[in-house]
Motif scaffolding. Structure first.
Motif, PDB file in Angstrom:
ATOM      1  N   SER A 274       0.786  -1.173   0.022  1.00 45.08           N
ATOM      2  CA  SER A 274      -0.030  -0.105   0.066  1.00 45.08           C
ATOM      3  C   SER A 274       0.861   1.257   0.060  1.00 45.08           C
ATOM      4  O   SER A 274       1.958   1.152   0.462  1.00 45.08           O
ATOM      5  N   GLN A 275       0.508   2.237  -0.439  1.00 49.84           N
ATOM      6  CA  GLN A 275       1.211   3.550  -0.591  1.00 49.84           C
ATOM      7  C   GLN A 275       1.755   3.892   0.792  1.00 49.84           C
ATOM      8  O   GLN A 275       0.945   4.282   1.826  1.00 49.84           O
ATOM      9  N   VAL A 282       7.643   5.299  -5.193  1.00 51.53           N
ATOM     10  CA  VAL A 282       7.383   5.383  -6.858  1.00 51.53           C
ATOM     11  C   VAL A 282       6.205   4.280  -7.001  1.00 51.53           C
ATOM     12  O   VAL A 282       6.671   3.120  -6.490  1.00 51.53           O
ATOM     13  N   ALA A 283       5.304   4.327  -7.724  1.00 55.16           N
ATOM     14  CA  ALA A 283       4.411   3.249  -8.268  1.00 55.16           C
ATOM     15  C   ALA A 283       5.043   2.354  -9.477  1.00 55.16           C
ATOM     16  O   ALA A 283       5.506   2.792 -10.341  1.00 55.16           O
ATOM     17  N   CYS A 284       5.179   0.987  -8.939  1.00 57.66           N
ATOM     18  CA  CYS A 284       5.985   0.077 -10.033  1.00 57.66           C
ATOM     19  C   CYS A 284       5.136  -1.388 -10.299  1.00 57.66           C
ATOM     20  O   CYS A 284       4.115  -1.402  -9.329  1.00 57.66           O
ATOM     21  N   THR A 285       5.186  -1.838 -11.173  1.00 55.76           N
ATOM     22  CA  THR A 285       4.708  -3.114 -11.549  1.00 55.76           C
ATOM     23  C   THR A 285       5.553  -4.127 -11.464  1.00 55.76           C
ATOM     24  O   THR A 285       6.651  -4.067 -11.894  1.00 55.76           O
ATOM     25  N   VAL A 286       5.380  -5.338 -10.688  1.00 59.63           N
ATOM     26  CA  VAL A 286       6.314  -6.504 -10.953  1.00 59.63           C
ATOM     27  C   VAL A 286       6.375  -6.983 -12.127  1.00 59.63           C
ATOM     28  O   VAL A 286       5.498  -7.384 -12.731  1.00 59.63           O
ATOM     29  N   ARG A 287       7.711  -7.194 -12.458  1.00 64.28           N
ATOM     30  CA  ARG A 287       7.902  -8.053 -13.766  1.00 64.28           C
ATOM     31  C   ARG A 287       8.430  -9.416 -13.683  1.00 64.28           C
ATOM     32  O   ARG A 287       8.664 -10.097 -14.675  1.00 64.28           O
ATOM     33  N   VAL A 309      -6.490   6.354 -10.392  1.00 61.37           N
ATOM     34  CA  VAL A 309      -6.920   6.787  -9.172  1.00 61.37           C
ATOM     35  C   VAL A 309      -6.243   6.107  -8.046  1.00 61.37           C
ATOM     36  O   VAL A 309      -5.877   4.906  -7.959  1.00 61.37           O
ATOM     37  N   GLY A 310      -5.683   7.124  -6.983  1.00 62.04           N
ATOM     38  CA  GLY A 310      -4.985   6.258  -6.106  1.00 62.04           C
ATOM     39  C   GLY A 310      -3.466   6.259  -6.145  1.00 62.04           C
ATOM     40  O   GLY A 310      -2.552   5.960  -5.331  1.00 62.04           O
ATOM     41  N   TYR A 311      -2.871   6.596  -7.440  1.00 63.26           N
ATOM     42  CA  TYR A 311      -1.411   6.511  -7.816  1.00 63.26           C
ATOM     43  C   TYR A 311      -1.040   7.879  -7.882  1.00 63.26           C
ATOM     44  O   TYR A 311      -0.035   8.013  -8.638  1.00 63.26           O
ATOM     45  N   ASP A 312      -1.733   9.060  -7.542  1.00 67.67           N
ATOM     46  CA  ASP A 312      -1.281  10.213  -7.786  1.00 67.67           C
ATOM     47  C   ASP A 312      -0.689  10.889  -6.880  1.00 67.67           C
ATOM     48  O   ASP A 312      -0.933  11.986  -6.598  1.00 67.67           O
TER      49      ASP A 312
END
Lengths: 379, 288
Positions: A274-275, A282-287, A309-312
């Motif tokens: 969670s943030q 920084v918001a990332c995605t798992v690769r 929404v929620g990542y700004d």
């Protein structure tokens, strides 16, 4: 950055190698400018296809560049402006090729003596000098062996002796350690470093291995797609990588943000689902996830958070999406996030639990425990 | 599932199942078996017939007979000289063919055709052509005759020339293949060590392609030894001067069949020796 001269203190006179050349091939061009002083080693590092070997072959006179000016100790080897071009035999260079290219039908001694024999040295004298060089490099006992009977390290030293016996002014080494088994690498590299240290001329070394480059070279030239992207001492390059390639080469992450580029090592960060309160997260995605001993190496890509929404969370300091990063986290820190029963294959268990499934969003905090924040660099 | 009313037909399904497990169902169709066996017999049986008709008891005396001994000696000498000439001139030619990468494709095709023609040309035509070039009134022969009093046709030299013409392409193509397969980086390594092109050729290129050169020379020698058509056309059939073994065998067939069989056996033995000596070298030389 092409055209920048190394910043080392320059001895008086035109000693050493000065080279500036351009090679044009369909879909590829190589533009290089380098200066190597006698007694120093310059390593050209870069990914496959960057043009490293081509650069070496230009210096050796085996590839004809589109334009070039190359001089060695003040003697012009080639100059496209005046039409001067000296063949490989007339360059006072020594080349240690990738795979060494020892002549398969000649013994180690005859391989080393080859250059002297080709220049007319009497057979007995050439053989004696070859023996001396093999002794000097610690393989005198193998002088009667054929190349196929030599180990990788021995073959490398024969190749080195074959080049050095002609007392070249410039030594060119193409991936000198690529053919060496991993368990012998440390010892062979140390021996090579010693030989290069004893060599009084200029040395240019091509390698894709950052460790070889760092340990053998006084100067690094990073070549990517035919262009120099960074140069300097190994220490300086390692401390302040200029491109993603260099960062990965030295095991660091480069994170570009509006406020500047942040450099951090994979362990110097924290992941959370969670943030966090940290405004710099920084918001990332798992690769992907690999297990490294007791730690997990998590491959990440920065996310496009615009409009989501929620990542700004950091509108004032956005990180462009699609940057590839690596985070190393302890298993413990993940257990804290979502305790699961540790099993023999923990990463699989996590993936199963959905915690680090590919495509899942996570928050990366980079200032933990002491993320290094360096100033902005354009690249 | 229906029980077959014709148990005898079960056998027909497996009768030709000679294929391996990986090509089950697409093996050799039965209709091709007979011609294949006939072809094999056709190739092998003449040699069997020859071996059965050789007068083994009188073999040593026949071999020692002057006419056979002379023909054998002449054959070995001329085939050796032809091989030597092919090596001296054929290796450089092979080098040009293999390293002509920068020449226009049309030129390379033409070169290759010129080298290959003697392989497919009827040897008699080769003999006629040589006669028209080197004969007493030939394209070059008339000057050789006028200026030096040299008459090549119907001499031992003519035998060597005819054999070289027919056999050299074998050597050229074998050496060219070896040169194409050789790693040119060794030559570059030698160049950086200060070697001249000639030194590199002698000390690096030639040793690297040695298996290919050997294979080519053996093939060339075998072809020269068996040469008939071009030799009899250009050099004639004079015992002691131009009568090689194939010519002697052909002539002896009418007067002294036993001698013909013995000569044929000797040539067969040479051919088999060549075959066995090539089995390894040919493959290695081409891929070296």
């Amino acid at each position: 950055m092409t055209g920048t001269e190394p910043t080392s203190t320059e001895p008086t006179g035109h000693t050493g190698l000065r080279a500036r050349f351009r090679v044009d091939r369909p879909g590829f061009s190589l533009d290089l400018n380098l200066r190597v002083f006698p007694g120093t080693v310059t390593a050209i590092v870069g990914p496959n296809g960057a043009g490293k070997s081509t650069a070496l072959r230009v210096l050796a006179g085996l590839v004809l560049p589109a334009t070039a000016r190359v001089s060695l100790n003040g003697r012009v080897l080639e100059d496209s402006a005046t039409g001067v071009w000296r063949p490989p035999a007339d360059r006072e260079i020594g080349v240690v090729f990738q795979d060494y290219l020892l002549f398969p039908h000649l013994t180690a001694r005859d391989n080393v003596a080859f250059g002297l024999r080709a220049r007319g040295t009497p057979k007995a004298r050439a053989a004696q000098l070859a023996e001396d060089w093999l002794d000097r490099l610690g393989i005198g006992h193998r002088s009667d062996a054929l190349p196929r009977q030599l180990s990788g390290g021995q073959a490398q030293r024969v190749a080195l002796a074959r080049a050095l016996i002609l007392e070249p002014k410039l030594l060119l080494l193409d991936e000198p350690l690529a053919a060496i088994d991993a368990e012998l690498r440390v010892a062979v590299r140390a021996q090579l470093a010693e030989s290069l240290h004893d060599f009084g001329g200029a040395t240019v070394l091509v390698t894709h291995d950052p460790i070889d480059a760092m340990l053998l070279a006084d100067e690094l030239i990073v070549l990517e797609s035919g262009r120099i992207t960074q140069l300097g001492s190994p220490l300086a390059v390692a401390a302040t990588p200029a491109t993603d390639y260099v960062a990965r080469l030295v095991g660091l992450n480069l994170l570009r943000r509006a406020s500047g580029t942040v450099t951090f090592a994979p362990p110097e960060c924290r992941l959370s689902r969670s943030q966090p309160d940290d405004s710099a997260a920084v918001a990332c995605t798992v690769r992907g996830v690999e297990q490294l001993g007791g730690r997990l190496r998590v491959h990440l890509a920065t996310m496009d958070t615009s409009g989501s929404v929620g990542y700004d969370a950091h509108p004032n300091d956005p990180a462009p999406p699609g940057q590839l990063l690596i985070a190393e986290v302890s298993l413990q820190s993940l257990f804290e996030l979502r305790p699961v029963a540790p099993g023999p294959d923990t990463s699989a268990a996590f993936a199963k639990a959905g915690l680090l499934a590919t495509g899942q969003p996570v928050w990366l905090s980079t200032n933990y425990p002491d993320g290094d924040k360096s100033e902005s660099r354009e690249s | 599932m229906r029980v077959s009313k014709h148990p005898s037909r079960v056998g027909t399904r497996v009768r030709f199942a000679v294929s391996g497990p990986e090509d089950h169902g697409v093996g050799l169709p039965g209709v091709l078996w007979l011609p294949a066996i006939l072809a094999l017999a056709f190739l092998a049986l003449p040699l069997v017939a020859l071996i059965t008709r050789v007068p083994w008891a009188t073999l040593p005396t026949l071999l020692a007979a002057p006419e056979i001994g002379t023909a054998l000696g002449l054959s070995l000498l001329s085939a050796s000289l032809a091989t030597l000439l092919s090596l001296i001139f054929g290796i450089p030619l092979a080098w040009f063919l293999a390293r002509s990468g920068r020449w226009p494709p049309a030129v390379r095709r033409l070169l290759r055709a010129v080298v290959t023609v003697p392989l497919v040309l009827p040897p008699v035509v080769g003999g006629v052509a040589l006669l028209l070039l080197l004969g007493r009134r030939g394209l070059i022969g008339q000057y050789l005759n006028a200026w030096f009093g040299l008459q090549l046709p119907f001499s031992t030299a003519a035998v060597v020339i005819a054999e070289t013409f027919v056999a050299m392409p074998f050597l050229v193509l074998a050496v060219e293949g070896a040169l194409r397969g050789a790693d040119r980086r060794f030559e570059q390594a030698a160049a950086t060590l200060g070697a001249s092109r000639w030194y590199i050729f002698r000390r690096i290129t030639l040793p690297l392609i040695a298996p290919g050169v050997t294979a080519g020379a053996v093939l060339c020698f075998a072809r020269a030894l068996g040469e008939f058509g071009a030799t009899i056309t250009f050099a004639g059939n004079f015992p002691g001067t131009t009568q090689t073994m194939p010519l002697a065998a052909y002539l002896a067939l009418e007067t002294n069949p036993d001698a013909a069989y013995v000569i044929s056996l000797v040539l067969l033995a040479v051919a088999i020796t060549v075959l066995f000596s090539l089995r390894e070298r040919w493959i290695r030389g081409v891929s070296a």
